[in-house]
Design a protein around this motif. Sequence first.
Motif, mmCIF file in Angstrom:
data_model
loop_
_atom_site.group_PDB
_atom_site.id
_atom_site.type_symbol
_atom_site.label_atom_id
_atom_site.label_comp_id
_atom_site.label_asym_id
_atom_site.label_seq_id
_atom_site.Cartn_x
_atom_site.Cartn_y
_atom_site.Cartn_z
ATOM 1 N N LYS A 168 -53.133 54.759 -19.453
ATOM 2 C CA LYS A 168 -52.778 53.900 -20.572
ATOM 3 C C LYS A 168 -52.694 52.054 -20.307
ATOM 4 C CE LYS A 168 -48.869 53.039 -23.603
ATOM 5 N NZ LYS A 168 -47.309 53.364 -24.118
ATOM 6 N N MET A 169 -52.239 51.952 -19.102
ATOM 7 C CA MET A 169 -52.543 50.525 -18.768
ATOM 8 C C MET A 169 -54.131 50.043 -18.629
ATOM 9 S SD MET A 169 -49.555 49.878 -15.799
ATOM 10 C CE MET A 169 -50.194 51.175 -14.650
ATOM 11 N N TRP A 170 -54.882 51.106 -17.975
ATOM 12 C CA TRP A 170 -56.232 50.759 -18.057
ATOM 13 C C TRP A 170 -57.014 50.558 -19.560
ATOM 14 C CZ3 TRP A 170 -59.398 49.350 -14.205
ATOM 15 C CH2 TRP A 170 -60.825 49.650 -14.239
ATOM 16 N N ASP A 171 -56.491 51.332 -20.304
ATOM 17 C CA ASP A 171 -57.002 51.152 -21.716
ATOM 18 C C ASP A 171 -56.967 49.773 -22.246
ATOM 19 O OD1 ASP A 171 -58.047 53.769 -21.825
ATOM 20 O OD2 ASP A 171 -56.229 54.488 -22.867
ATOM 21 N N GLY A 172 -55.777 49.177 -21.918
ATOM 22 C CA GLY A 172 -55.568 47.800 -22.468
ATOM 23 C C GLY A 172 -55.746 46.540 -21.349
ATOM 24 N N ALA A 173 -56.566 46.983 -20.384
ATOM 25 C CA ALA A 173 -56.880 45.964 -19.293
ATOM 26 C C ALA A 173 -58.139 45.068 -19.685
ATOM 27 C CB ALA A 173 -56.915 46.382 -17.944
ATOM 28 N N VAL A 174 -58.514 43.927 -19.034
ATOM 29 C CA VAL A 174 -59.843 43.579 -18.972
ATOM 30 C C VAL A 174 -60.613 44.048 -17.866
ATOM 31 C CG1 VAL A 174 -61.014 41.302 -18.798
ATOM 32 C CG2 VAL A 174 -58.548 41.347 -19.792
ATOM 33 N N LYS A 175 -61.741 44.639 -18.250
ATOM 34 C CA LYS A 175 -62.527 45.593 -17.562
ATOM 35 C C LYS A 175 -64.029 45.103 -17.427
ATOM 36 C CE LYS A 175 -61.394 49.165 -19.891
ATOM 37 N NZ LYS A 175 -60.149 48.815 -20.872
ATOM 38 N N GLY A 176 -64.607 45.664 -16.341
ATOM 39 C CA GLY A 176 -66.067 45.820 -16.189
ATOM 40 C C GLY A 176 -66.563 44.238 -15.983
ATOM 41 N N THR A 177 -67.536 43.778 -16.712
ATOM 42 C CA THR A 177 -68.206 42.530 -16.743
ATOM 43 C C THR A 177 -67.265 41.413 -17.128
ATOM 44 O OG1 THR A 177 -69.139 42.925 -18.909
ATOM 45 C CG2 THR A 177 -70.533 43.096 -16.917
ATOM 46 N N HIS A 178 -66.386 41.867 -17.860
ATOM 47 C CA HIS A 178 -65.323 40.909 -18.375
ATOM 48 C C HIS A 178 -64.101 40.613 -17.334
ATOM 49 C CE1 HIS A 178 -66.914 41.182 -22.587
ATOM 50 N NE2 HIS A 178 -66.587 42.589 -22.573
ATOM 51 N N ALA A 179 -63.930 41.522 -16.418
ATOM 52 C CA ALA A 179 -63.084 41.177 -15.531
ATOM 53 C C ALA A 179 -63.682 40.223 -14.319
ATOM 54 C CB ALA A 179 -62.888 42.765 -14.763
ATOM 55 N N ILE A 180 -65.064 40.614 -14.336
ATOM 56 C CA ILE A 180 -65.799 39.601 -13.164
ATOM 57 C C ILE A 180 -65.600 37.903 -13.753
ATOM 58 C CG2 ILE A 180 -67.994 38.965 -12.042
ATOM 59 C CD1 ILE A 180 -68.318 42.025 -12.012
ATOM 60 N N ALA A 181 -65.697 38.146 -15.164
ATOM 61 C CA ALA A 181 -65.656 36.933 -15.681
ATOM 62 C C ALA A 181 -64.446 36.128 -15.457
ATOM 63 C CB ALA A 181 -66.321 36.796 -17.301
ATOM 64 N N PHE A 182 -63.321 37.025 -15.742
ATOM 65 C CA PHE A 182 -61.908 36.581 -15.627
ATOM 66 C C PHE A 182 -61.702 35.985 -14.152
ATOM 67 C CE2 PHE A 182 -57.607 36.998 -15.359
ATOM 68 C CZ PHE A 182 -57.131 37.178 -16.829
ATOM 69 N N LEU A 183 -62.303 36.676 -13.234
ATOM 70 C CA LEU A 183 -62.007 36.275 -11.960
ATOM 71 C C LEU A 183 -62.990 34.906 -11.895
ATOM 72 C CD1 LEU A 183 -63.037 39.581 -9.840
ATOM 73 C CD2 LEU A 183 -60.799 38.437 -10.129
ATOM 74 N N GLU A 184 -64.214 34.692 -12.300
ATOM 75 C CA GLU A 184 -64.686 33.393 -12.217
ATOM 76 C C GLU A 184 -63.824 32.190 -12.866
ATOM 77 O OE1 GLU A 184 -67.228 32.670 -10.483
ATOM 78 O OE2 GLU A 184 -67.776 35.067 -9.888
ATOM 79 N N THR A 185 -63.342 32.513 -14.079
ATOM 80 C CA THR A 185 -62.483 31.672 -14.624
ATOM 81 C C THR A 185 -61.122 31.093 -13.691
ATOM 82 O OG1 THR A 185 -63.089 32.475 -16.688
ATOM 83 C CG2 THR A 185 -60.889 31.333 -16.540
ATOM 84 N N ILE A 186 -60.791 31.830 -12.910
ATOM 85 C CA ILE A 186 -59.600 31.483 -12.205
ATOM 86 C C ILE A 186 -60.316 30.882 -10.886
ATOM 87 C CG2 ILE A 186 -57.795 32.617 -10.638
ATOM 88 C CD1 ILE A 186 -57.500 34.935 -12.322
ATOM 89 N N ILE A 187 -61.254 31.293 -10.392
ATOM 90 C CA ILE A 187 -62.156 30.656 -9.413
ATOM 91 C C ILE A 187 -62.186 29.142 -9.742
ATOM 92 C CG2 ILE A 187 -64.084 30.228 -7.955
ATOM 93 C CD1 ILE A 187 -64.282 33.570 -7.882
ATOM 94 N N ALA A 188 -62.614 28.958 -10.833
ATOM 95 C CA ALA A 188 -62.926 27.500 -11.386
ATOM 96 C C ALA A 188 -61.599 26.925 -11.579
ATOM 97 C CB ALA A 188 -63.600 27.657 -12.891
ATOM 98 N N ASP A 189 -60.488 27.414 -12.007
ATOM 99 C CA ASP A 189 -59.375 26.680 -11.994
ATOM 100 C C ASP A 189 -58.826 26.371 -10.508
ATOM 101 O OD1 ASP A 189 -59.191 27.201 -14.595
ATOM 102 O OD2 ASP A 189 -57.722 28.949 -14.781
ATOM 103 N N PHE A 190 -59.098 27.097 -9.584
ATOM 104 C CA PHE A 190 -58.697 26.814 -8.087
ATOM 105 C C PHE A 190 -59.374 25.758 -7.686
ATOM 106 C CE2 PHE A 190 -56.933 31.430 -7.331
ATOM 107 C CZ PHE A 190 -55.728 30.854 -7.476
#
Length: 302
Positions: free
Chosen positions: A278-300
């Motif tokens: 159920k949590m997985w269904d509502g999560a950011v996943k796949g290429t979107h998750a990698i993009a999410f990581l890149e956004t946080i890396i840019a913030d750092f």
Amino acid sequence: MFSERWENAMPEGNGPAVISRRLRQQLRELRENAGLSQREVVEQFDWSLSKLVRIENGPVGIAVADLMVLAELYGVSPDAKDHLLRLLRQTRPQTKPERWWMEYRDVLPSQLQQFLALEYDASQIFMFHHSIVPGLLQTDDYIEVICRETAVQEMEPSRGERLKEVRRRRAKELFAKAALPQVVTLLDEAVLRRPVGGPAGMTAQLRRLAQLTEDDKMSLGVVPFSSDAYFGMTGAFHVMGFSGDLDHDVLYLENAPGSGSLQDKPDLVAFYRQRFDKMWDGAVKGTHAIAFLETIIADFAR
């Protein structure tokens, strides 16, 4: 009927931890089929109740003599006895090369050894954490900081170094397997936003998560801050699945750093697996998750 059902699923490709669980599961089922309670069994042999509990549930080995007297009491056929003995032999160290975590028996409690064995033998690993990157995925710098800052008691430096070595070795051994398990990791956004080891150290950790995902060694999902309250807020857990049809999933509930509890009650394990899905269904996943990581890396980097 019982012996045929189990004998048709001999665990040739599984490791000792999975085989040991199957043997104990069969012994419990044999006792229940015989209509005996644990207390009735121990009274037959003048055993302590804790001895039978360890045989049916514990990580300790089972003696051949104990196995045979139990089989006799449960009315097991000669063929079924041979089957149980074959399982027992497959759990013995001399029938398998020593496994990597056995080198660290001096610092690892038996429960953690059992967890590492099950994780290594699993065909599926579902991990959720709400506060830190799971140990299996941590970089060396992240390991150093987490072990230092989350220690619940002082320990000899040599012991601490060996425990950190276990974390590093755990990932190296599992991701080097010829048949990789399916690893599915779900993290709260807070895990990714906290700069453990400083911005540079956390950037390296985020890049490791991205690399493992891009290399198809795991699937990554992120529960964003925009999500409402959800089940994972109650704590971290792992669900491990196995290839054998008769080998039930196992749940590992994390407690204090370096400790946890293994649970194999089917209803409880199924509940946690359903909650994970159920949590997985509502999560950011796949290429979107990698993009999410890149956004946080840019913030750092700002």
